[in-house]
Design an enzyme around this catalytic site. Structure first.
Site, PDB file in Angstrom:
ATOM      1  N   LYS A 145       0.511   5.161  -5.776  1.00  0.00           N
ATOM      2  CA  LYS A 145       1.853   4.602  -6.063  1.00  0.00           C
ATOM      3  C   LYS A 145       1.999   4.369  -7.566  1.00  0.00           C
ATOM      4  O   LYS A 145       3.021   4.712  -8.169  1.00  0.00           O
ATOM      5  CB  LYS A 145       2.019   3.281  -5.336  1.00  0.00           C
ATOM      6  CG  LYS A 145       3.215   2.456  -5.795  1.00  0.00           C
ATOM      7  CD  LYS A 145       3.387   1.160  -5.023  1.00  0.00           C
ATOM      8  CE  LYS A 145       2.538   0.054  -5.546  1.00  0.00           C
ATOM      9  NZ  LYS A 145       3.039  -0.647  -6.745  1.00  0.00           N
ATOM     10  N   ASN A 146       0.954   3.793  -8.177  1.00  0.00           N
ATOM     11  CA  ASN A 146       1.064   3.379  -9.587  1.00  0.00           C
ATOM     12  C   ASN A 146       0.870   4.517 -10.574  1.00  0.00           C
ATOM     13  O   ASN A 146       0.933   4.306 -11.784  1.00  0.00           O
ATOM     14  CB  ASN A 146       0.103   2.216  -9.866  1.00  0.00           C
ATOM     15  CG  ASN A 146       0.541   0.952  -9.125  1.00  0.00           C
ATOM     16  OD1 ASN A 146       1.662   0.893  -8.615  1.00  0.00           O
ATOM     17  ND2 ASN A 146      -0.338  -0.014  -9.031  1.00  0.00           N
ATOM     18  N   CYS A 158       8.075 -12.213 -10.281  1.00  0.00           N
ATOM     19  CA  CYS A 158       7.895 -11.920  -8.849  1.00  0.00           C
ATOM     20  C   CYS A 158       6.864 -12.916  -8.337  1.00  0.00           C
ATOM     21  O   CYS A 158       6.426 -13.816  -9.038  1.00  0.00           O
ATOM     22  CB  CYS A 158       7.445 -10.479  -8.654  1.00  0.00           C
ATOM     23  SG  CYS A 158       5.803 -10.202  -9.257  1.00  0.00           S
ATOM     24  N   ARG A 194       5.718 -11.953 -15.446  1.00  0.00           N
ATOM     25  CA  ARG A 194       5.734 -10.507 -15.727  1.00  0.00           C
ATOM     26  C   ARG A 194       6.759 -10.128 -16.808  1.00  0.00           C
ATOM     27  O   ARG A 194       7.700  -9.378 -16.584  1.00  0.00           O
ATOM     28  CB  ARG A 194       5.933  -9.741 -14.436  1.00  0.00           C
ATOM     29  CG  ARG A 194       4.918 -10.193 -13.408  1.00  0.00           C
ATOM     30  CD  ARG A 194       4.710  -9.322 -12.260  1.00  0.00           C
ATOM     31  NE  ARG A 194       4.208  -7.999 -12.577  1.00  0.00           N
ATOM     32  CZ  ARG A 194       4.165  -7.045 -11.640  1.00  0.00           C
ATOM     33  NH1 ARG A 194       4.600  -7.287 -10.440  1.00  0.00           N
ATOM     34  NH2 ARG A 194       3.700  -5.838 -11.948  1.00  0.00           N
ATOM     35  N   ASP A 252      -5.454  -5.790  -8.261  1.00  0.00           N
ATOM     36  CA  ASP A 252      -4.777  -5.408  -7.003  1.00  0.00           C
ATOM     37  C   ASP A 252      -5.717  -5.431  -5.802  1.00  0.00           C
ATOM     38  O   ASP A 252      -5.258  -5.301  -4.669  1.00  0.00           O
ATOM     39  CB  ASP A 252      -4.141  -4.016  -7.134  1.00  0.00           C
ATOM     40  CG  ASP A 252      -3.032  -4.022  -8.162  1.00  0.00           C
ATOM     41  OD1 ASP A 252      -2.672  -2.933  -8.656  1.00  0.00           O
ATOM     42  OD2 ASP A 252      -2.541  -5.117  -8.509  1.00  0.00           O
ATOM     43  N   ARG A 305       5.603  -1.298   0.709  1.00  0.00           N
ATOM     44  CA  ARG A 305       5.901  -0.856  -0.659  1.00  0.00           C
ATOM     45  C   ARG A 305       4.715  -0.089  -1.242  1.00  0.00           C
ATOM     46  O   ARG A 305       4.872   0.742  -2.128  1.00  0.00           O
ATOM     47  CB  ARG A 305       6.200  -2.054  -1.565  1.00  0.00           C
ATOM     48  CG  ARG A 305       7.516  -2.729  -1.266  1.00  0.00           C
ATOM     49  CD  ARG A 305       7.824  -3.802  -2.269  1.00  0.00           C
ATOM     50  NE  ARG A 305       7.812  -3.258  -3.631  1.00  0.00           N
ATOM     51  CZ  ARG A 305       7.998  -4.005  -4.716  1.00  0.00           C
ATOM     52  NH1 ARG A 305       8.194  -5.307  -4.599  1.00  0.00           N
ATOM     53  NH2 ARG A 305       7.991  -3.471  -5.920  1.00  0.00           N
TER      54      ARG A 305
END
Ligand code: EPZ
Length: 428
Positions: free
Chosen positions: A22-23, A115, A120, A303, A395
């Site tokens: 994803k990243n 978030c 952030r 993560d 997500r």
């Protein structure tokens, strides 16, 4: 709101395959705005990817998607303003600022809010653009940047920010002259973005080190590029095998990208078998205690912190996990305590006293990694758990429930709206 019902206590076994990262997909899709046409392969089917595709279309790019292949073309002029409703949904939307700024000479992007895991800010992104000659104004929640001719600069990042490194690197590709980014992020996803851009004719050297040198070119040609596998997804499924005392193999990965995680799993006492493109974990007993500090790559990835807290909750002895990257990333601890975990938060440290059993409960996911961590705990808990907020998990994890089911998990997805409409509820 979609929920997961998970019946715990079953050791997982078998093989799952990771999707594209994803990243890596998100910055590469933003980088596609720098060239007339590109085709990106192995793009995961995730909510965040769909949001980025919607954003590219909203700013005038043509995007076609078929399975894991996405083609982006933006030969014409682009709309230099990103819609608030899309940026609000996904902070990575801010990564279109660099490409828009250097292609159009201006860009207006909503200031991404904080978030669940922290404020952030994007100050380092803006510091880089200003050093390259952009004028930045923040008004009514939007960042307005203008720079008729972006010029290369020497930029030092106070923090090796992944997003700031990526945004500045993209802008520098088409800027006039040379840009040097010092204290750059070294994550594999940053390297993947650099490789994507270089395959289209960019001149980027040093990606993966703390100093990246970019020489601006006039334009980028087209390219076809395959993104790297998702190392965070891989770590999550390995921990699913460990926490359930099972035997799981994760395929389609680059073991080198998982080095800090594999080292810690070995410290936990698990047997790790590394293949060329796979890793297998065998967990005949509960984890030994470990101490972990999350750090920018090549340190232990933030993560994977939440999934590891779940693992240590059922470990032997007391483990300490320090979160040094984000200021508020222990929301899962509160929910794990509701399952019987013994976790004390002391500043940036989670002090985890392992317990022999967790019990199923209804728990709430607050962000994608915390949600995944709660699911892992539920897989090992006694009885049934309901994890609400599956949207968060989806997500970052394509086919999450199906992949766990293929490993032997007993898991069901419930849509609360349907439950209410039908009067049926999973908790009944
Ligand atoms: C990327 O976020 C990832 N997201 C995150 O993954 C990941 O946790 C993070 O890098 C760290 O590895 C994507 O790549 C889309 P940062 P990013 O800028 O770029 C501070 C997931 O779960 N900072 O490296 O936003 C910031 O507040 C997500 O997949 C500034 O102070 O992370 C944080 O404390 C979550 N000013 C630290 O740096 C800035 O201008 C690291 O943030 C930018 C960042």
């Amino acid at each position: 709101m979609k929920n997961l019902a998970i019946w715990g206590g079953r050791p997982l076994s078998g093989k799952v395959y990771c999707d594209g990262a994803k990243n890596a997909a998100l910055p590469v899709l933003a980088g596609a705005l720098l060239m007339d046409k590109s085709t990106i392969l192995e793009v995961p089917d995730l909510a965040d990817v769909r949001t980025m595709v919607a954003l590219l279309r909203a700013i005038g790019a043509n995007v076609r998607r078929s399975q894991g292949e996405i083609s982006v073309s933006s030969p014409g002029s682009l709309i230099c303003e990103a819609p608030y409703d899309l940026v609000r949904k996904m902070r990575a939307s801010f990564l279109v600022m660099g490409p828009l700024l250097v292609r159009c000479g201006k860009a207006s992007i909503p200031l991404p809010g904080g978030c669940a895991i922290g404020q952030r800010p994007v100050d380092l992104h803006l510091k880089g653009f200003e050093a390259m000659g952009a004028h930045i104004a923040i008004d009514k929640g939007f960042v307005h940047a203008s720079a008729p001719n972006l010029r290369g600069a020497q930029i030092y990042l106070d923090i090796p920010s992944v997003g700031a490194t990526e945004n500045i690197m993209m802008a520098a590709c088409l800027a006039i002259g040379e840009t040097i980014i010092d204290n750059a992020a070294q994550e594999p996803e940053v390297v993947d973005l650099a490789n994507f851009l270089n395959s289209a004719g960019a001149r980027i050297n040093g990606a993966g080190t703390s100093r990246i040198r970019i020489t601006g070119v006039k334009r980028l040609l087209g390219t076809t590029y395959t993104i790297i596998p998702d190392r965070i997804e891989a770590a999550t499924y390995l921990i699913a095998g460990a926490i359930t005392l099972g035997n799981v193999c994760v395929g389609n990965i680059i073991p080198l990208h998982l080095k800090p995680v594999l080292a810690k799993l070995q410290e936990c006492g698990f047997s790790i078998i590394e293949g060329n493109k796979s890793v297998e974990i065998n967990a005949p007993f509960r984890a030994q205690p470990v101490n972990i500090k999350t750090l920018p790559y090549p340190g232990f990835p933030t993560d994977v912190q939440a999934p590891f807290v779940s693992l240590c909750s059922l470990g032997q002895g007391t483990s300490i996990i320090s979160e040094t990257v984000f200021e508020n990333r222990f929301a899962h601890a509160e929910e794990l305590r509701r399952m019987g975990a013994k976790i004390r938060i002391e500043g940036a440290n989670a002090v985890i006293e392992g317990v022999p059993n967790l019990t199923g409960a209804t728990v709430q996911a607050s962000d994608l990694r915390a949600g995944a961590a709660l699911c892992l705990a539920a897989l090992a808990a006694q009885g049934v758990s309901y994890v609400t907020g599956l949207e968060h998990v989806e997500r970052g994890y394509a086919g999450f429930a199906a992949k766990l089911r293929s490993l032997g998990a007993r898991i069901a997805v419930f849509d609360e709206a349907i439950e209410q409409a039908s009067g049926f509820t999973a908790r009944g």
